[in-house]
Design an enzyme around this catalytic site. Structure first.
Site, short mmCIF file in Angstrom:
data_model
loop_
_atom_site.label_atom_id
_atom_site.label_comp_id
_atom_site.label_asym_id
_atom_site.label_seq_id
_atom_site.Cartn_x
_atom_site.Cartn_y
_atom_site.Cartn_z
CG HIS A 210 -2.04 -1.11 0.79
ND1 HIS A 210 -1.97 -2.25 1.20
CD2 HIS A 210 -3.47 -1.16 0.22
CE1 HIS A 210 -3.05 -3.12 1.42
NE2 HIS A 210 -3.67 -1.71 0.28
CD GLU A 452 -10.75 -6.51 -2.07
OE1 GLU A 452 -10.12 -6.23 -1.91
OE2 GLU A 452 -11.92 -5.96 -1.08
NE ARG A 486 -1.38 -6.21 -1.05
CZ ARG A 486 -2.13 -4.90 -1.54
NH1 ARG A 486 -2.35 -5.09 -2.91
NH2 ARG A 486 -2.50 -4.60 -1.17
#
Length: 566
Positions: A210, A452, A486
């Site tokens: 992020h 998602e 991720r």
């Protein structure tokens, strides 16, 4: 010259001096106090005010418990530290413990010691002491410890209301720099002046973290996973080149390399200038199909960029950024004003506000989210919102109030089941009824679900029946499908967002949405990957939403596609 290879988080070229960001050093330097005695006095005055507030709260609560109150409390008013000794076991324990922390407890001593020892402001000492105590004890599940953390947070908030909270901006110096850090949180990056950042280099993190996404929003070249030496002084004030296209860092480049990158940087600027010719062009393929390109934004600062590059609207307003980099919850009025300004600025263009996707790596100390073994799989997104319905209702009310001033939509993150949608719809209905009863005007707005998780994909048609549109969040969809974090640098070479399973899932979502007359917008970072633009259009994606800096490259790729020839 030394060359370091990492992963590209955002393309671009930057040349400048390296400045290391060391959190403690920067924060303390920023909050240095000229007069320690004055800061100690300010803290003592604030402490006495808070003690009086607690005393008044205690007296009000005691009046309700007159039948069990200690007779001694009916006499002349007493200091709270006296009440603590006399009445430590009744129903007002929480207030008494808060008073004890301010009267002679470890919190009081720690704040005074920090002001004296590190010569910082009273406000900073309170903030830091609170954060350190929360960090130290937050992993413990003992109810007594959790109660103590709550009490520390409460008295800190009361003290800061009097002392005033120190300016949050992180001072990077006078000249723009390339910032190097072990890692950067969202909150830290939000506290930095964009104009002072030429580029970002981090040891940890990933291209889809992020913080990296926010760097893209800021249009700043960013490279992660760089092997920065432990003796960071080797890099401090060195000249460096960031090649955000290849994920390469050149430290103290020789003249030949520097000359080459000066030329490439100029060419990069020329290419950007060339793309600017497209900012007023339509999002239309060669054969006339219109596919809207929207903007992903995290703050009001990004609105001008979205308009400048000709975004059709805001496809994803990451509203959780309004909850980060601060000391307490934003109130309904604050949220309303922000959404109202967004709606008015965008006019008739659609603005989709994703409700707060808090949790995982998007946290603030005041949220007091318990430590989880695996936060990415934990209580985040809609799960956290439904656990804290007051927080959720406050945001929904603000969105509906602001809807009167523009064209708003609302999208829910991390939905996995129809039962969650039942709860969401019940809350939305409550809010609308309350607003009607209060005579507050609002519009009926379009709603959507962020697709998602594999679970959402598999019940795509059932979910599509409940809303007006679907948004595909490829970042989380990829990590949950591949079962890979991720943000784990060890997995960067294995993390494949072009994996056939991901592309098949995107197609399944598009088909499910269209079967229920739902528009489908691709919102994740993958939407900006121009290598897949033609593939997405062939799948039938109705819109793409990308960070403002990526709108023009995607528009260029889109206008070169002829769907009829596929």
């Amino acid at each position: 010259m030394e060359i370091y290879k990492g992963a590209s988080a955002f393309a671009g070229i930057a040349i400048g001096k390296i400045r290391f960001y060391r959190k403690g050093e920067y924060q303390i330097r920023q909050h240095q106090a000229d007069d320690v005695k004055k800061e100690l006095k300010n803290f003592d005055v604030a402490r006495r005010h808070v003690m009086q507030t607690l005393k008044e709260e205690y007296d009000r609560m005691s009046e309700k418990q007159m039948d069990t109150a200690d007779p001694e409390l009916d006499m002349e008013p007493q200091p709270l530290d006296r009440i603590v000794k006399v009445n430590g076991e009744n129903g007002t324990n929480q207030i008494l413990e808060q008073a004890e922390l301010l009267g002679s407890g470890s919190f009081l001593r720690a704040v005074q010691s920090m002001i004296t020892g590190e010569k910082v402001t009273a406000a900073y000492a309170v903030q830091t002491t609170r954060d350190e105590m929360q960090s130290t004890f937050s992993r413990l599940n003992d109810p007594t410890i959790k109660e103590r953390i709550h009490n520390v947070s409460r008295i800190s908030s009361l003290l800061l209301e009097i002392l005033g909270e120190d300016e949050n901006k992180i001072d990077l110096g006078e000249e723009p720099v390339i910032l190097a850090a072990d890692a950067l949180s969202l909150a830290e990056l939000m506290e930095m002046d964009k104009e002072k950042l030429l580029g970002i280099v981090t040891r940890k993190g990933s291209a889809t973290s992020h913080a990296a996404i926010l760097a893209k929003n800021m249009d700043i070249p960013c490279v992660t996973g760089i092997g920065i030496p432990q003796s960071e002084e080797e890099w401090e004030d060195s000249i460096a080149i960031i090649d955000g296209y290849t994920g390469t860092i050149y430290l103290e480049p020789d003249n030949e390399v520097r000359k080459e990158y000066e030329i490439r940087r100029k060419a990069d600027l020329v290419e950007r200038e060339s793309l600017l010719k497209l900012k007023d062009k339509g999002d239309i393929t060669k054969d006339g199909r219109e596919v809207g390109i929207y903007a992903n934004i995290g703050s009001l600062d990004d609105l001008n960029s979205a308009l400048y590059y000709g975004a059709k609207g805001i496809g994803l307003l990451r509203s959780e950024f309004q909850y980060l980099g601060r000391e307490n919850y934003p109130g309904e009025e604050e949220l309303f004003q922000a959404y109202k300004k967004t709606a008015e600025t965008m006019g008739d263009r659609l603005v989709v506000i994703r409700t707060a996707d808090l949790g995982a790596d998007k946290q603030a100390s005041y949220l007091e989210i318990p430590v989880e073994t695996n936060p990415l799989m934990g209580n985040r997104g809609i799960r956290l919102s439904l656990d804290r319905k007051n927080l959720f209702k406050t945001q929904i009310r603000a969105i509906y109030r602001a809807s009167w001033y523009g064209n708003l939509g609302m999208m829910y993150p991390m939905i996995c089941s129809e039962e969650e949608m039942d709860e969401v719809e019940a809350l939305v209905m409550e809010v609308k009824e309350e607003l009607k009863a209060a005579g507050v005007p609002f519009k009926e707005i379009r709603t959507g679900i962020m697709m998602e998780t594999p679970a959402a994909v598999m019940i795509g048609e059932e979910l599509a029946k409940r809303v007006d549109f679907l948004g595909i969040g490829t970042n989380d969809l990829t990590q949950y499908t591949l079962a890979m974090d991720r943000q784990n640098p060890l997995l960067q070479k294995k993390y494949d967002d072009h994996h056939p399973a991901i592309l098949k899932m995107i197609k399944m979502i598009v088909d499910a949405g269209h079967a229920q007359n739902c528009k489908v917008c691709l919102c994740g970072e993958l939407a900006a990957d121009t290598r897949l633009t033609e593939t997405f259009l062939q799948m039938g994606v109705d819109a793409l939403s990308v960070v403002p800096a990526c709108i023009l490259p995607v528009r260029k790729a889109l206008r070169a596609v002829c769907i009829a020839e596929m």
